[in-house]
Design a protein around this motif. Structure first.
Motif, PDB file in Angstrom:
ATOM      1  N   ARG A  88       0.821  -1.219   0.000  1.00 25.62           N
ATOM      2  CA  ARG A  88       0.000   0.000   0.000  1.00 25.62           C
ATOM      3  C   ARG A  88       0.844   1.255   0.000  1.00 25.62           C
ATOM      4  N   THR A  89       1.947   1.253   0.759  1.00 20.86           N
ATOM      5  CA  THR A  89       2.829   2.420   0.816  1.00 20.86           C
ATOM      6  C   THR A  89       4.134   2.199   0.056  1.00 20.86           C
ATOM      7  N   VAL A  90       4.211   1.104  -0.700  1.00 23.00           N
ATOM      8  CA  VAL A  90       5.414   0.733  -1.463  1.00 23.00           C
ATOM      9  C   VAL A  90       6.647   0.722  -0.551  1.00 23.00           C
ATOM     10  N   GLY A  91       6.494   0.150   0.624  1.00 24.39           N
ATOM     11  CA  GLY A  91       7.624  -0.017   1.527  1.00 24.39           C
ATOM     12  C   GLY A  91       7.981   1.214   2.330  1.00 24.39           C
ATOM     13  N   ALA A  92       7.225   2.298   2.165  1.00 23.91           N
ATOM     14  CA  ALA A  92       7.475   3.519   2.941  1.00 23.91           C
ATOM     15  C   ALA A  92       6.756   3.418   4.286  1.00 23.91           C
ATOM     16  N   TYR A  93       6.874   4.467   5.097  1.00 19.22           N
ATOM     17  CA  TYR A  93       6.273   4.470   6.435  1.00 19.22           C
ATOM     18  C   TYR A  93       4.784   4.166   6.356  1.00 19.22           C
ATOM     19  N   ASN A  94       4.317   3.310   7.261  1.00 16.47           N
ATOM     20  CA  ASN A  94       2.905   2.955   7.319  1.00 16.47           C
ATOM     21  C   ASN A  94       2.453   2.985   8.770  1.00 16.47           C
ATOM     22  N   GLY A  95       1.559   3.919   9.090  1.00 16.65           N
ATOM     23  CA  GLY A  95       1.093   4.111  10.463  1.00 16.65           C
ATOM     24  C   GLY A  95       0.405   2.889  11.030  1.00 16.65           C
ATOM     25  N   GLU A  96      -0.325   2.170  10.180  1.00 20.06           N
ATOM     26  CA  GLU A  96      -1.034   0.968  10.640  1.00 20.06           C
ATOM     27  C   GLU A  96      -0.046  -0.129  11.042  1.00 20.06           C
ATOM     28  N   ASP A  97       1.029  -0.269  10.250  1.00 21.03           N
ATOM     29  CA  ASP A  97       2.067  -1.251  10.591  1.00 21.03           C
ATOM     30  C   ASP A  97       2.720  -0.918  11.931  1.00 21.03           C
ATOM     31  N   VAL A  98       2.988   0.358  12.141  1.00 21.52           N
ATOM     32  CA  VAL A  98       3.590   0.796  13.407  1.00 21.52           C
ATOM     33  C   VAL A  98       2.645   0.517  14.563  1.00 21.52           C
ATOM     34  N   LYS A  99       1.376   0.856  14.385  1.00 17.51           N
ATOM     35  CA  LYS A  99       0.380   0.639  15.442  1.00 17.51           C
ATOM     36  C   LYS A  99       0.249  -0.845  15.779  1.00 17.51           C
ATOM     37  N   ASN A 100       0.199  -1.672  14.749  1.00 21.40           N
ATOM     38  CA  ASN A 100       0.075  -3.117  14.973  1.00 21.40           C
ATOM     39  C   ASN A 100       1.294  -3.698  15.689  1.00 21.40           C
ATOM     40  N   SER A 101       2.468  -3.129  15.404  1.00 19.78           N
ATOM     41  CA  SER A 101       3.697  -3.627  16.037  1.00 19.78           C
ATOM     42  C   SER A 101       3.799  -3.198  17.495  1.00 19.78           C
ATOM     43  N   ILE A 102       3.542  -1.905  17.763  1.00 23.22           N
ATOM     44  CA  ILE A 102       3.771  -1.395  19.127  1.00 23.22           C
ATOM     45  C   ILE A 102       2.703  -1.848  20.121  1.00 23.22           C
ATOM     46  N   THR A 103       1.576  -2.334  19.607  1.00 24.39           N
ATOM     47  CA  THR A 103       0.532  -2.813  20.523  1.00 24.39           C
ATOM     48  C   THR A 103       0.766  -4.246  20.999  1.00 24.39           C
ATOM     49  N   LYS A 104       1.789  -4.894  20.447  1.00 24.65           N
ATOM     50  CA  LYS A 104       2.118  -6.247  20.922  1.00 24.65           C
ATOM     51  C   LYS A 104       2.717  -6.154  22.323  1.00 24.65           C
ATOM     52  N   SER A 105       2.399  -7.113  23.170  1.00 22.16           N
ATOM     53  CA  SER A 105       2.710  -7.010  24.599  1.00 22.16           C
ATOM     54  C   SER A 105       4.177  -7.229  24.954  1.00 22.16           C
ATOM     55  N   SER A 106       4.939  -7.894  24.070  1.00 21.22           N
ATOM     56  CA  SER A 106       6.344  -8.152  24.385  1.00 21.22           C
ATOM     57  C   SER A 106       7.201  -8.057  23.121  1.00 21.22           C
ATOM     58  N   TYR A 107       8.491  -7.928  23.323  1.00 21.88           N
ATOM     59  CA  TYR A 107       9.450  -7.833  22.220  1.00 21.88           C
ATOM     60  C   TYR A 107       9.423  -9.106  21.385  1.00 21.88           C
ATOM     61  N   GLU A 108       9.369 -10.252  22.055  1.00 19.70           N
ATOM     62  CA  GLU A 108       9.376 -11.543  21.366  1.00 19.70           C
ATOM     63  C   GLU A 108       8.106 -11.728  20.530  1.00 19.70           C
ATOM     64  N   GLU A 109       6.959 -11.338  21.121  1.00 21.14           N
ATOM     65  CA  GLU A 109       5.682 -11.462  20.406  1.00 21.14           C
ATOM     66  C   GLU A 109       5.687 -10.553  19.173  1.00 21.14           C
ATOM     67  N   ARG A 110       6.276  -9.373  19.312  1.00 20.17           N
ATOM     68  CA  ARG A 110       6.351  -8.416  18.211  1.00 20.17           C
ATOM     69  C   ARG A 110       7.198  -8.981  17.058  1.00 20.17           C
ATOM     70  N   ILE A 111       8.338  -9.559  17.392  1.00 22.93           N
ATOM     71  CA  ILE A 111       9.207 -10.149  16.364  1.00 22.93           C
ATOM     72  C   ILE A 111       8.485 -11.268  15.627  1.00 22.93           C
ATOM     73  N   GLN A 112       7.801 -12.111  16.394  1.00 19.89           N
ATOM     74  CA  GLN A 112       7.058 -13.223  15.803  1.00 19.89           C
ATOM     75  C   GLN A 112       5.979 -12.709  14.853  1.00 19.89           C
ATOM     76  N   TYR A 113       5.274 -11.666  15.275  1.00 22.25           N
ATOM     77  CA  TYR A 113       4.228 -11.053  14.441  1.00 22.25           C
ATOM     78  C   TYR A 113       4.832 -10.456  13.168  1.00 22.25           C
ATOM     79  N   ASN A 114       5.924  -9.721  13.310  1.00 22.08           N
ATOM     80  CA  ASN A 114       6.576  -9.092  12.150  1.00 22.08           C
ATOM     81  C   ASN A 114       7.043 -10.122  11.139  1.00 22.08           C
ATOM     82  N   LYS A 115       7.645 -11.224  11.624  1.00 17.14           N
ATOM     83  CA  LYS A 115       8.105 -12.299  10.733  1.00 17.14           C
ATOM     84  C   LYS A 115       6.928 -12.910   9.973  1.00 17.14           C
TER      85      LYS A 115
END
Length: 529
Positions: A353-380
């Motif tokens: 959607r943003t052709v790899g540029a900043y995406n607010g929804e991606d940031v929101k989805n990442s920072i709302t994860k409860s732990s660093y490990e859970e965030r990495i797993q979600y991102n992968k």
């Protein structure tokens, strides 16, 4: 028959040369033929089609060669003029930078504004700190811990706090933002001076130092990005400082110390600064392995390398101590569980959607994860889902467009960050009105500024390609080009942003000047033959 040994000292240079030609020969056709055919985020203003600008550059080259042909019978006279110019190179460059500073004073006075996005988050946190003594980042970022999410901005913020304390105590709080801008301008100008000096490490012809100074002044020195006090202007000095110290003919141990110091300090402000050091390690590592393989001066070479590495590490340690001391300024404690890992940027870097540029929804989805490990797993997981959903043609189209996001903007996406003109300067005298009409995105002459910057940028890239094709590579040029290859791959893989090229602008200018030199040399030699 003796077997040919491909793995000689020139092998790595030829590999980097080939990769550089492929990179630039991919970027320029994409800019030439595809720029107006696709829509992408952060496209800046209405520009002339790139093919018109390419034709303009071609016409300039033809005119210059035409002039050179007309002056063929006056070769001695021209050489005398060039000799006189070279004798006064230092004076000419000093005058050029004095004129630049005079213009920058007008820019700071008449174009001054306070911007939004990350700069606003940082400056708000500083204002709160000056009042309360606490670096409260939750209040500036919707209740989230901003500096734990983006820890790379903490080092710069600590520096800003010290500057702000000094300025506030002398002039008052209202001047601290302007002081940050002025220091950023100084750092940009120092990068310009080092660019000129680094050109001198590559060529003995002083005329090209003047050309480098002119290109830097027109493209970077007068760029409105100097008005934004952020990691871009505060890091621009470090990559060229590393290259300058590395390419000096008679390197001393303090040059290696400065390489380590600039690499780590630059990394703490803008992580991509480290790409230059990585390029140096690759080239020097290959040369060391080559010496071991052919068993030539192994002990002498090993001792020298160890000594150099020790001084690089001393530079790193000095910055580490500085970082520790600066951390006491705000006493902010990073919380690892909020940090965004490189997997987040990998995930965001493939967002269609943003052709790899900043995406607010991606940031929101990442920072709302409860732990660093859970965030990495979600991102992968999201990264793999996005990758699997794309066909081969989708991937080609995606990365072609992403190359445009990164490269197809000579203004480095000026004005395209969120809430860019947060608080503008209401100075409306005649000069301020003229400058704003060119530099502010909504100014009536802003497209003129955009087209001029795009023209200069394409001119630089064209001569970068000429340099890659025609110039013989040595380890110094290989490091310069390998740094740009690394930067390009980084921006293709992770978050896309034209602004992220800004701190390496000195490299593009340096290589373009060498491209001008080599094409003039080739033409001169062909005439003599």
């Amino acid at each position: 028959m003796q077997k040919r040994n491909f793995f000689n000292e020139d092998f790595i240079n030829k590999v980097v040369k080939f990769m550089s030609i492929i990179m630039l020969a991919s970027i320029l056709p994409i800019m030439l033929f595809i720029d107006t055919r696709v829509y992408y985020y952060y496209r800046n203003g209405i520009k002339l089609d790139n093919y018109i600008l390419f034709l303009g550059i071609f016409l300039i080259i033809v005119i210059l060669f035409g002039i050179k042909k007309l002056l063929k019978n006056k070769r001695d006279k021209v050489k005398n003029i060039i000799t006189k110019i070279e004798r006064k190179t230092t004076i000419i460059i000093v005058v050029l930078f004095i004129l630049l500073i005079a213009f920058q004073v007008l820019m700071v006075k008449d174009l001054y504004f306070e911007t939004g996005w990350d700069v606003e988050h940082i400056t708000k946190a500083i204002k709160n700190f000056l009042k309360t003594g606490i670096l409260d980042d939750r209040s500036i970022f919707d209740g989230h811990k901003y500096f734990s999410i983006y820890p790379n901005n903490l080092f710069l913020t600590n520096i800003f706090v010290i500057i702000s304390k000094i300025v506030t105590s002398i002039f008052g709080e209202q001047y601290f933002y302007r002081a940050l801008v002025i220091i950023g301008v100084i750092l940009v100008d120092l990068a310009g001076i080092l660019t000129v000096k680094t050109i001198g490490n590559f060529t003995d012809k002083k005329t090209f130092k003047i050309i480098g100074a002119l290109v830097f002044i027109l493209f970077i020195g007068t760029s409105p990005w100097i008005l934004v006090p952020y990691s871009d202007t505060y890091s621009i000095l470090f990559p060229i400082a590393i290259l300058y110290n590395y390419t000096k003919k008679d390197k001393k141990l303090y040059n290696y110390l400065l390489i380590g110091l600039c690499s780590y300090m630059g990394y703490l402000i803008k992580p991509t600064v480290l790409i230059v050091l990585i390029a140096i390690v690759i080239i020097e590592g290959y040369m060391l392995l080559l010496n071991i393989k052919i068993k030539e001066n192994i002990k002498t070479r090993a001792r020298k390398v160890i000594k150099n590495v020790i001084f690089v590490l001393i530079g790193v340690m000095l910055v580490f101590l500085l970082k520790f001391a600066l951390s006491k300024v705000t006493n902010y404690q990073l919380d690892k569980k909020y940090e965004l890992s490189f997997y987040h940027y990998l995930m965001m870097g493939i967002n269609e959607r943003t052709v790899g540029a900043y995406n607010g929804e991606d940031v929101k989805n990442s920072i709302t994860k409860s732990s660093y490990e859970e965030r990495i797993q979600y991102n992968k997981q999201v990264f793999l889902e996005r990758l699997k959903s794309m066909s081969v043609s989708d991937i080609i189209n995606f990365y072609t467009t992403k190359m445009l996001v990164n490269y197809n903007d000579g203004t480095f996406a000026w004005g395209k960050e969120g809430g860019f003109y947060k608080e503008i300067n209401y100075n409306n005298d005649w000069l301020a009105k003229i400058l704003k009409s060119y530099y502010y995105n909504y100014g009536k002459r802003s497209t003129i500024f955009t087209n001029i910057m795009q023209f200069i940028w394409i001119f630089i890239l064209v001569f970068d390609l000429i340099c890659a094709i025609l110039k013989k590579f040595d380890r110094n040029l290989a490091v310069a080009f390998l740094s740009l290859i690394g930067l390009t791959l980084f921006l293709l893989l992770f978050e896309a942003r034209a602004r992220y090229l800004y701190l390496y602008s000195s490299f593009y200018i340096l290589i373009a000047v060498l491209g001008i030199e080599v094409i003039l040399y080739k033409c001169e030699r062909s005439k003599n033959n």
